[in-house]
Design a protein around this motif. Structure first.
Motif, mmCIF file in Angstrom:
data_model
loop_
_atom_site.group_PDB
_atom_site.id
_atom_site.type_symbol
_atom_site.label_atom_id
_atom_site.label_comp_id
_atom_site.label_asym_id
_atom_site.label_seq_id
_atom_site.Cartn_x
_atom_site.Cartn_y
_atom_site.Cartn_z
ATOM 1 N N TYR A 73 0.886 -1.167 0.000
ATOM 2 C CA TYR A 73 0.000 0.000 0.000
ATOM 3 C C TYR A 73 0.920 1.211 0.000
ATOM 4 O O TYR A 73 1.597 1.496 0.979
ATOM 5 C CB TYR A 73 -0.870 -0.041 1.251
ATOM 6 C CG TYR A 73 -2.061 0.891 1.257
ATOM 7 C CD1 TYR A 73 -3.176 0.637 0.461
ATOM 8 C CD2 TYR A 73 -2.089 1.997 2.096
ATOM 9 C CE1 TYR A 73 -4.289 1.468 0.497
ATOM 10 C CE2 TYR A 73 -3.191 2.838 2.138
ATOM 11 C CZ TYR A 73 -4.291 2.563 1.336
ATOM 12 O OH TYR A 73 -5.393 3.393 1.382
ATOM 13 N N SER A 74 0.967 1.932 -1.119
ATOM 14 C CA SER A 74 1.948 2.999 -1.296
ATOM 15 C C SER A 74 1.260 4.296 -1.691
ATOM 16 O O SER A 74 0.463 4.320 -2.641
ATOM 17 C CB SER A 74 2.955 2.601 -2.383
ATOM 18 O OG SER A 74 3.927 3.595 -2.572
ATOM 19 N N GLY A 75 1.523 5.360 -0.950
ATOM 20 C CA GLY A 75 0.914 6.639 -1.236
ATOM 21 C C GLY A 75 -0.594 6.612 -1.109
ATOM 22 O O GLY A 75 -1.297 7.323 -1.819
ATOM 23 N N GLY A 76 -1.107 5.782 -0.196
ATOM 24 C CA GLY A 76 -2.543 5.669 -0.005
ATOM 25 C C GLY A 76 -3.254 4.873 -1.074
ATOM 26 O O GLY A 76 -4.453 5.004 -1.277
ATOM 27 N N ARG A 77 -2.519 3.998 -1.752
ATOM 28 C CA ARG A 77 -3.103 3.226 -2.856
ATOM 29 C C ARG A 77 -2.552 1.803 -2.847
ATOM 30 O O ARG A 77 -1.345 1.606 -2.676
ATOM 31 C CB ARG A 77 -2.770 3.909 -4.186
ATOM 32 C CG ARG A 77 -3.294 3.192 -5.417
ATOM 33 C CD ARG A 77 -2.838 3.907 -6.672
ATOM 34 N NE ARG A 77 -3.248 3.199 -7.873
ATOM 35 C CZ ARG A 77 -2.860 3.521 -9.098
ATOM 36 N NH1 ARG A 77 -2.029 4.530 -9.270
ATOM 37 N NH2 ARG A 77 -3.273 2.839 -10.139
ATOM 38 N N LEU A 78 -3.427 0.835 -3.031
ATOM 39 C CA LEU A 78 -2.996 -0.549 -3.181
ATOM 40 C C LEU A 78 -2.244 -0.693 -4.493
ATOM 41 O O LEU A 78 -2.749 -0.334 -5.560
ATOM 42 C CB LEU A 78 -4.205 -1.484 -3.170
ATOM 43 C CG LEU A 78 -3.897 -2.973 -3.352
ATOM 44 C CD1 LEU A 78 -3.114 -3.513 -2.155
ATOM 45 C CD2 LEU A 78 -5.185 -3.768 -3.543
ATOM 46 N N LEU A 79 -1.024 -1.197 -4.423
ATOM 47 C CA LEU A 79 -0.197 -1.362 -5.617
ATOM 48 C C LEU A 79 -0.513 -2.714 -6.249
ATOM 49 O O LEU A 79 -0.226 -3.761 -5.674
ATOM 50 C CB LEU A 79 1.278 -1.265 -5.240
ATOM 51 C CG LEU A 79 2.287 -1.241 -6.382
ATOM 52 C CD1 LEU A 79 2.060 -0.038 -7.279
ATOM 53 C CD2 LEU A 79 3.707 -1.221 -5.830
ATOM 54 N N LYS A 80 -1.109 -2.681 -7.434
ATOM 55 C CA LYS A 80 -1.486 -3.913 -8.130
ATOM 56 C C LYS A 80 -0.563 -4.221 -9.300
ATOM 57 O O LYS A 80 -0.386 -5.374 -9.653
ATOM 58 C CB LYS A 80 -2.930 -3.818 -8.634
ATOM 59 C CG LYS A 80 -3.964 -3.682 -7.527
ATOM 60 C CD LYS A 80 -5.363 -3.577 -8.110
ATOM 61 C CE LYS A 80 -6.406 -3.396 -7.020
ATOM 62 N NZ LYS A 80 -7.773 -3.260 -7.597
ATOM 63 N N GLY A 81 -0.016 -3.174 -9.929
ATOM 64 C CA GLY A 81 0.860 -3.386 -11.066
ATOM 65 C C GLY A 81 0.095 -3.533 -12.371
ATOM 66 O O GLY A 81 -1.119 -3.331 -12.438
ATOM 67 N N HIS A 82 0.793 -3.920 -13.421
ATOM 68 C CA HIS A 82 0.237 -3.973 -14.772
ATOM 69 C C HIS A 82 -0.759 -5.113 -14.943
ATOM 70 O O HIS A 82 -1.816 -4.943 -15.566
ATOM 71 C CB HIS A 82 1.378 -4.118 -15.779
ATOM 72 C CG HIS A 82 0.938 -4.214 -17.206
ATOM 73 N ND1 HIS A 82 0.160 -3.249 -17.816
ATOM 74 C CD2 HIS A 82 1.158 -5.175 -18.154
ATOM 75 C CE1 HIS A 82 -0.079 -3.606 -19.074
ATOM 76 N NE2 HIS A 82 0.513 -4.768 -19.288
ATOM 77 N N ILE A 83 -0.457 -6.313 -14.409
ATOM 78 C CA ILE A 83 -1.337 -7.476 -14.577
ATOM 79 C C ILE A 83 -1.820 -8.028 -13.237
ATOM 80 O O ILE A 83 -2.328 -9.142 -13.174
ATOM 81 C CB ILE A 83 -0.644 -8.594 -15.386
ATOM 82 C CG1 ILE A 83 0.612 -9.099 -14.655
ATOM 83 C CG2 ILE A 83 -0.317 -8.114 -16.798
ATOM 84 C CD1 ILE A 83 1.203 -10.357 -15.271
ATOM 85 N N GLY A 84 -1.658 -7.241 -12.169
ATOM 86 C CA GLY A 84 -2.085 -7.719 -10.857
ATOM 87 C C GLY A 84 -1.038 -8.516 -10.112
ATOM 88 O O GLY A 84 -1.322 -9.125 -9.082
ATOM 89 N N ARG A 85 0.180 -8.505 -10.603
ATOM 90 C CA ARG A 85 1.256 -9.325 -10.044
ATOM 91 C C ARG A 85 1.960 -8.666 -8.866
ATOM 92 O O ARG A 85 2.659 -9.334 -8.087
ATOM 93 C CB ARG A 85 2.257 -9.610 -11.168
ATOM 94 C CG ARG A 85 3.459 -10.442 -10.801
ATOM 95 C CD ARG A 85 4.243 -10.841 -12.036
ATOM 96 N NE ARG A 85 4.401 -9.746 -12.988
ATOM 97 C CZ ARG A 85 4.908 -9.878 -14.215
ATOM 98 N NH1 ARG A 85 5.303 -11.070 -14.637
ATOM 99 N NH2 ARG A 85 5.022 -8.848 -15.014
ATOM 100 N N ALA A 86 1.798 -7.370 -8.692
ATOM 101 C CA ALA A 86 2.536 -6.639 -7.659
ATOM 102 C C ALA A 86 2.233 -7.179 -6.264
ATOM 103 O O ALA A 86 1.109 -7.575 -5.962
ATOM 104 C CB ALA A 86 2.192 -5.154 -7.717
ATOM 105 N N GLY A 87 3.248 -7.171 -5.423
ATOM 106 C CA GLY A 87 3.086 -7.616 -4.050
ATOM 107 C C GLY A 87 3.536 -9.033 -3.790
ATOM 108 O O GLY A 87 3.482 -9.492 -2.649
ATOM 109 N N HIS A 88 3.992 -9.751 -4.794
ATOM 110 C CA HIS A 88 4.494 -11.108 -4.570
ATOM 111 C C HIS A 88 5.904 -11.030 -3.956
ATOM 112 O O HIS A 88 6.902 -11.394 -4.571
ATOM 113 C CB HIS A 88 4.495 -11.907 -5.869
ATOM 114 C CG HIS A 88 3.161 -12.470 -6.231
ATOM 115 N ND1 HIS A 88 2.141 -11.691 -6.728
ATOM 116 C CD2 HIS A 88 2.661 -13.728 -6.123
ATOM 117 C CE1 HIS A 88 1.075 -12.455 -6.936
ATOM 118 N NE2 HIS A 88 1.365 -13.682 -6.567
ATOM 119 N N LEU A 89 5.932 -10.545 -2.735
ATOM 120 C CA LEU A 89 7.205 -10.241 -2.083
ATOM 121 C C LEU A 89 7.980 -11.486 -1.676
ATOM 122 O O LEU A 89 9.180 -11.413 -1.428
ATOM 123 C CB LEU A 89 6.951 -9.351 -0.864
ATOM 124 C CG LEU A 89 6.196 -8.049 -1.155
ATOM 125 C CD1 LEU A 89 6.004 -7.246 0.125
ATOM 126 C CD2 LEU A 89 6.929 -7.222 -2.205
#
Length: 376
Positions: free
Chosen positions: A156-172
């Motif tokens: 969650y960055s800058g008050g926004r859920l980070l999803k990325g281009h295809i929803g892949r963001a966050g697979h830490l």
């Protein structure tokens, strides 16, 4: 188990349904969006792999839950649903979930339920729940790691859920710790997941520990080999967190999942000590690390929070092919709409009472989790 609405007339105009579709159970909650309180909750078996004709059994169960909650509320309600896999950017379905949850891929929940339903990834939902009503309340820059069978995450960055281009963001869990190590299920060499997740504990522990829980028991008893294995895993986690801090600049980090819940101080104390060594702290700025607060309810609450249009929750949304630039529910006006191709609110029977919240419409690991909390 289910609970009924105590004072249904007091908050019915602000109720919404949150559903967390898991591999074993479907958890659901009827939530008052003004008070952030769960009014009723229940859990039913997922029954993955069972079908009624071409319809997955879990979809029929979700529909039963929706009807049950709507009967208690007295009108149709907005629905948020979280599930494993990569969610379609338009929020109608899960695009990619191989190996399990058969029938979930491309299943259009709005069409099936005949009302608008926003779908998002389960880890994303868990973090949104913590942002809305848990450990990250009032925070705008947070990331979460879930430590269990594997290692999941969300940002969650800058008050926004980070999803990325295809929803892949966050697979830490699928960042590299050792580029010379074998690749994980996502083709990542030496991933954080393989360095810490319960699914690799027998390899990391030379076959001495069947589960992370067993490793932690041996560590607590003072076993030197267990101490080496566990603290090596924690060191990998600390290095990953220190790197992610430099990338994301969070104000808070949340650790959830069965390993974090089961390990408690055995995790947080050595982890903090290692971060005291690794973390870059300009001007003395130190990032807080806290345990998740909401437990099994995080996904349901996050799915409901995903329904609420606000600058923080949906900042930067673009027009989708379905013509919705800002899905509006829960009595707040739509920011902008253009003609819809399908699934408009006209699907609702005009004779059925509709909540004001609906009058303006718009991963793949396949290993089974252990029964012990520390191994999930």
């Amino acid at each position: 188990m289910s609970s009924s609405i105590q004072n249904p007339a007091s908050s019915n105009q602000h109720l919404a349904i949150g559903i967390d579709l898991g591999g074993t159970n479907i958890k659901a909650a009827l939530v008052d969006t003004q008070s952030e309180k769960t009014i009723a909750a229940l859990s039913k078996p997922t029954r993955d792999g069972e079908f009624d004709g071409n319809t997955p059994r879990f979809a029929l169960t979700v529909r039963e839950i929706v009807h049950e909650f709507e009967a208690q509320a007295g009108h149709k309600l907005a629905i948020g649903l979280s599930a494993p896999g990569l969610a379609n950017p338009n929020g109608h379905c899960i695009d990619w979930m191989p190996g399990r949850m058969h029938g979930l891929e491309k299943f259009d929940w709005s069409a099936f339920l005949e009302r608008e339903c926003r779908v998002l990834n389960d880890a994303h939902a868990a973090l949104l729940g913590e942002v809305w009503a848990g450990a990250a309340k009032n925070c705008h820059n947070v990331f979460m790691l879930t430590l269990g069978t594997g290692v999941g995450g969300a940002i969650y960055s800058g008050g926004r859920l980070l999803k990325g281009h295809i929803g892949r963001a966050g697979h830490l869990g699928h960042i590299t710790i050792d580029s010379n190590a074998p690749r994980d299920d996502f083709n990542t060499p030496g991933s954080l997941e393989d360095m810490l997740g319960n699914q690799t504990i027998q390899q990391r522990g030379a076959g001495r520990y069947a589960t992370t829980h067993a490793l932690l028991d041996a560590y607590a008893a003072g076993d030197e080999h267990a101490k080496h294995v566990w603290l090596t895993s924690v060191r990998h986690l600390a290095a990953a967190i220190a790197s992610l801090i430099n990338v994301l600049d969070p104000e808070l980090i949340i650790l959830g999942g069965g390993i974090a819940t089961g390990a408690k101080d055995s995790l947080f104390i050595p982890l903090q000590r290692m971060l005291d060594d690794f973390e870059w702290r300009p001007g003395g700025s130190q990032v807080r690390i806290v345990p998740a607060e909401l437990g099994d309810s995080a996904g349901c609450l996050g799915s409901v929070f995903n329904l609420i249009p606000s600058p923080e929750n949906h900042r930067g949304n673009e027009d989708t092919e379905d013509g919705i630039s800002e899905l509006c529910v829960l009595g707040v006006s739509v920011v902008k709409t253009i003609p819809l191709h399908h699934h408009s609110i006209s699907h609702h029977d005009s004779s059925t009472p509709i909540s004001p919240s609906l009058r303006t419409s718009p991963q793949p690991g396949t290993r089974a989790a252990s029964a012990h909390p520390a191994d999930r």
